[in-house]
Design a protein around this motif. Sequence first.
Motif, PDB file in Angstrom:
ATOM      1  N   GLY A   1       0.618  -1.070   0.148  1.00 26.68           N
ATOM      2  CA  GLY A   1       0.088   0.098   0.082  1.00 26.68           C
ATOM      3  C   GLY A   1       1.232   1.053  -0.088  1.00 26.68           C
ATOM      4  N   MET A   2       0.112   2.132  -0.696  1.00 27.47           N
ATOM      5  CA  MET A   2       1.143   3.961  -1.030  1.00 27.47           C
ATOM      6  C   MET A   2       0.163   4.833   0.224  1.00 27.47           C
ATOM      7  SD  MET A   2       3.703   4.890  -1.486  1.00 27.47           S
ATOM      8  CE  MET A   2       4.929   4.243  -2.828  1.00 27.47           C
ATOM      9  N   LEU A   3       0.695   5.589   0.694  1.00 21.41           N
ATOM     10  CA  LEU A   3       0.188   6.848   1.493  1.00 21.41           C
ATOM     11  C   LEU A   3       0.776   7.388   1.015  1.00 21.41           C
ATOM     12  CD1 LEU A   3       0.373   5.913   5.153  1.00 21.41           C
ATOM     13  CD2 LEU A   3      -1.585   6.106   3.280  1.00 21.41           C
ATOM     14  N   GLY A   4       0.082   8.307  -0.168  1.00 19.69           N
ATOM     15  CA  GLY A   4       1.365   9.726  -0.617  1.00 19.69           C
ATOM     16  C   GLY A   4       0.750   9.603  -2.206  1.00 19.69           C
ATOM     17  N   GLY A   5       0.884  10.787  -3.511  1.00 20.33           N
ATOM     18  CA  GLY A   5       0.943  10.642  -4.836  1.00 20.33           C
ATOM     19  C   GLY A   5       1.474  11.295  -5.007  1.00 20.33           C
ATOM     20  N   GLY A   6       2.945  12.005  -3.889  1.00 16.23           N
ATOM     21  CA  GLY A   6       3.533  12.871  -4.999  1.00 16.23           C
ATOM     22  C   GLY A   6       4.815  12.411  -5.960  1.00 16.23           C
TER      23      GLY A   6
ATOM     24  N   SER B   1       7.313   3.542  -6.473  1.00 13.52           N
ATOM     25  CA  SER B   1       5.985   2.805  -6.704  1.00 13.52           C
ATOM     26  C   SER B   1       6.764   1.826  -7.866  1.00 13.52           C
ATOM     27  CB  SER B   1       4.685   3.331  -7.225  1.00 13.52           C
ATOM     28  OG  SER B   1       4.328   4.140  -6.204  1.00 13.52           O
ATOM     29  N   HIS B   2       8.031   3.413  -8.322  1.00 22.33           N
ATOM     30  CA  HIS B   2       9.111   2.495  -9.470  1.00 22.33           C
ATOM     31  C   HIS B   2       9.852   1.027  -9.535  1.00 22.33           C
ATOM     32  CE1 HIS B   2      11.328   2.971 -13.476  1.00 22.33           C
ATOM     33  NE2 HIS B   2      11.937   2.771 -12.362  1.00 22.33           N
ATOM     34  N   ALA B   3      10.173   1.877  -8.336  1.00 21.73           N
ATOM     35  CA  ALA B   3      11.339   0.719  -7.681  1.00 21.73           C
ATOM     36  C   ALA B   3      10.276  -0.661  -7.106  1.00 21.73           C
ATOM     37  CB  ALA B   3      11.754   1.607  -6.591  1.00 21.73           C
ATOM     38  N   ALA B   4       9.310  -0.526  -6.361  1.00 19.31           N
ATOM     39  CA  ALA B   4       8.750  -1.320  -6.153  1.00 19.31           C
ATOM     40  C   ALA B   4       8.245  -2.473  -7.169  1.00 19.31           C
ATOM     41  CB  ALA B   4       6.608  -0.931  -5.128  1.00 19.31           C
TER      42      ALA B   4
ATOM     43  N   ALA C   1       6.724  -5.675  -6.384  1.00 13.17           N
ATOM     44  CA  ALA C   1       5.408  -5.565  -6.121  1.00 13.17           C
ATOM     45  C   ALA C   1       4.059  -6.023  -5.909  1.00 13.17           C
ATOM     46  CB  ALA C   1       5.523  -5.366  -5.169  1.00 13.17           C
ATOM     47  N   GLU C   2       3.603  -6.409  -5.732  1.00 13.00           N
ATOM     48  CA  GLU C   2       2.064  -6.221  -6.378  1.00 13.00           C
ATOM     49  C   GLU C   2       1.250  -5.149  -5.587  1.00 13.00           C
ATOM     50  OE1 GLU C   2      -2.078  -7.983  -5.628  1.00 13.00           O
ATOM     51  OE2 GLU C   2      -1.076  -8.972  -4.901  1.00 13.00           O
ATOM     52  N   LEU C   3       0.921  -3.875  -6.598  1.00 11.34           N
ATOM     53  CA  LEU C   3       0.700  -2.605  -6.529  1.00 11.34           C
ATOM     54  C   LEU C   3      -1.088  -2.446  -6.007  1.00 11.34           C
ATOM     55  CD1 LEU C   3       3.271  -2.304  -7.570  1.00 11.34           C
ATOM     56  CD2 LEU C   3       2.731   0.025  -8.753  1.00 11.34           C
ATOM     57  N   ALA C   4      -1.222  -2.708  -4.496  1.00 14.71           N
ATOM     58  CA  ALA C   4      -2.312  -2.720  -4.550  1.00 14.71           C
ATOM     59  C   ALA C   4      -3.210  -2.061  -4.196  1.00 14.71           C
ATOM     60  CB  ALA C   4      -2.793  -3.658  -2.952  1.00 14.71           C
ATOM     61  N   VAL C   5      -2.690  -0.696  -2.945  1.00 12.98           N
ATOM     62  CA  VAL C   5      -3.666   0.283  -2.470  1.00 12.98           C
ATOM     63  C   VAL C   5      -2.787   1.924  -2.593  1.00 12.98           C
ATOM     64  CG1 VAL C   5      -5.160   1.377  -1.335  1.00 12.98           C
ATOM     65  CG2 VAL C   5      -4.778  -1.132  -1.089  1.00 12.98           C
ATOM     66  N   ILE C   6      -3.757   2.609  -3.005  1.00 15.07           N
ATOM     67  CA  ILE C   6      -2.758   3.768  -2.862  1.00 15.07           C
ATOM     68  C   ILE C   6      -3.870   4.951  -2.408  1.00 15.07           C
ATOM     69  CG2 ILE C   6      -3.169   4.589  -5.382  1.00 15.07           C
ATOM     70  CD1 ILE C   6      -0.741   6.293  -4.783  1.00 15.07           C
TER      71      ILE C   6
ATOM     72  N   GLY D   1      -0.314   2.946 -11.836  1.00 17.14           N
ATOM     73  CA  GLY D   1      -0.825   1.037 -11.549  1.00 17.14           C
ATOM     74  C   GLY D   1      -1.343   0.537 -10.710  1.00 17.14           C
ATOM     75  N   TYR D   2      -2.147   1.531  -9.336  1.00 21.55           N
ATOM     76  CA  TYR D   2      -2.251   0.670  -8.463  1.00 21.55           C
ATOM     77  C   TYR D   2      -3.688   0.490  -8.395  1.00 21.55           C
ATOM     78  CZ  TYR D   2       1.445   2.317  -5.626  1.00 21.55           C
ATOM     79  OH  TYR D   2       2.668   2.446  -5.238  1.00 21.55           O
ATOM     80  N   GLU D   3      -4.444  -0.804  -8.016  1.00 19.98           N
ATOM     81  CA  GLU D   3      -5.399  -1.385  -8.518  1.00 19.98           C
ATOM     82  C   GLU D   3      -6.692  -0.309  -7.852  1.00 19.98           C
ATOM     83  OE1 GLU D   3      -5.183  -5.443  -6.352  1.00 19.98           O
ATOM     84  OE2 GLU D   3      -3.445  -5.828  -7.309  1.00 19.98           O
ATOM     85  N   THR D   4      -6.325   0.099  -6.413  1.00 22.47           N
ATOM     86  CA  THR D   4      -7.451   0.279  -5.450  1.00 22.47           C
ATOM     87  C   THR D   4      -7.210   1.533  -5.154  1.00 22.47           C
ATOM     88  OG1 THR D   4      -8.203  -1.461  -5.092  1.00 22.47           O
ATOM     89  CG2 THR D   4      -8.918  -0.219  -3.461  1.00 22.47           C
ATOM     90  N   PRO D   5      -8.008   2.994  -5.836  1.00 24.71           N
ATOM     91  CA  PRO D   5      -7.542   4.365  -4.971  1.00 24.71           C
ATOM     92  C   PRO D   5      -8.646   4.746  -3.007  1.00 24.71           C
ATOM     93  CG  PRO D   5      -9.196   4.153  -6.631  1.00 24.71           C
ATOM     94  CD  PRO D   5      -8.573   2.680  -6.596  1.00 24.71           C
TER      95      PRO D   5
END
Length: 366
Positions: free
Chosen positions: A15-20, A27-30, A35-40, A56-60
């Motif tokens: 999961g990612m907190l933040g969008g800057g 995210s690029h490194a993940a 990694a599975e980019l699941a939630v942002i 490219g995250y599944e769920t906002p």
Amino acid sequence: MVSVAHELKTAPRIGMLGGGFMARTHSHAARLAGAELAVIATSELAGSERAAAELGYETPTTGADFAGHLLDVVHICTPNATHAEQCLEALNAGAHIICEKPLATDSASARAILDAALSKGLTGTVPFVYRYHPMVREARERIRRGQAGRILTVDAGYLQDWLLGAEDDNWRVDAGSGGPSRAFADIGSHLVDLIEFVLGERIVALSATMRTVHPRRGGATVTTEDTVAMTVELDGGGIGSVLVSQLAPGRKNGLVLEVAGTEESMRFAQEAPEELWIGRRSGSQLILRDPETLSDDAARLCILPAGHAQGYQDAFNAFIADSYAVFAGHEREGVPMLADGVRAALITEAVLRSAAQRSWVEVEPL
């Protein structure tokens, strides 16, 4: 809620907190690490939806409550003042954490994060990514092998110009969002981490002064510093000077570390990361990044052949891959862990204390 005892995959669900900018870098490194980019999540759903589409995250979503999403790792790339609470929320949801520096805006909160992780059988890392330049690792290994001799002096600086004018503004300027220190906590923390990492020595005492050159930005009073200068004492007996500024015209990301020992000196400049200068009384040489000639630890981080430049994103990619490996139970060399985030908070507090008292202060041990 995921069990803290679960076995983490090397390529985790995140999961990612933040969008800057930093969220994009993470995210690029993940993604490269598999990694599975699941939630942002950002502060508003519309922003989360844009970030999810772009990265490219599944769920906002919004907020930091990731319980129920079955995440292995949460990346925290939000304003500094939110880090402590969000780290604890992620740990309570059973996830390891990768938190942008500062880990917290005060050392007590940083220690609480470390204690919470230990109590839950979890851990985390802090992106002191300049450790991941191969030539930094080469400098560290030469010092470990004794090639520099006894460390005598350190001359280090981190200069930028993105806040040069009074009209330049950013959320980091506001102490309520960025914390009581700005220039030092933002970029000086990278510099002192690099000093201690390369030298294998601790800063035990310091004398600092700081200036707020522009007392107002964006129509508001500024209470955080623009520049910091300090003298440091190392536990090995060496001394050093450190200069940090976000008001140095023409300097975009000018991190430089020069170390002088009894046998040789070394100089690394982040804007020329393919090089390591070695100085001796009888002459000097410039070592270029070449996995065929570097130490094992430096060569491990060389993902491209000699002559094909590596840079900041490559260092970040290696940091994220190492973090995931550590979370999965593997050993990796030189990973900046939560304790290093606590250490940075302790040094930042010593800098603020010294500047306020206009005196030498000792750095509280970890």
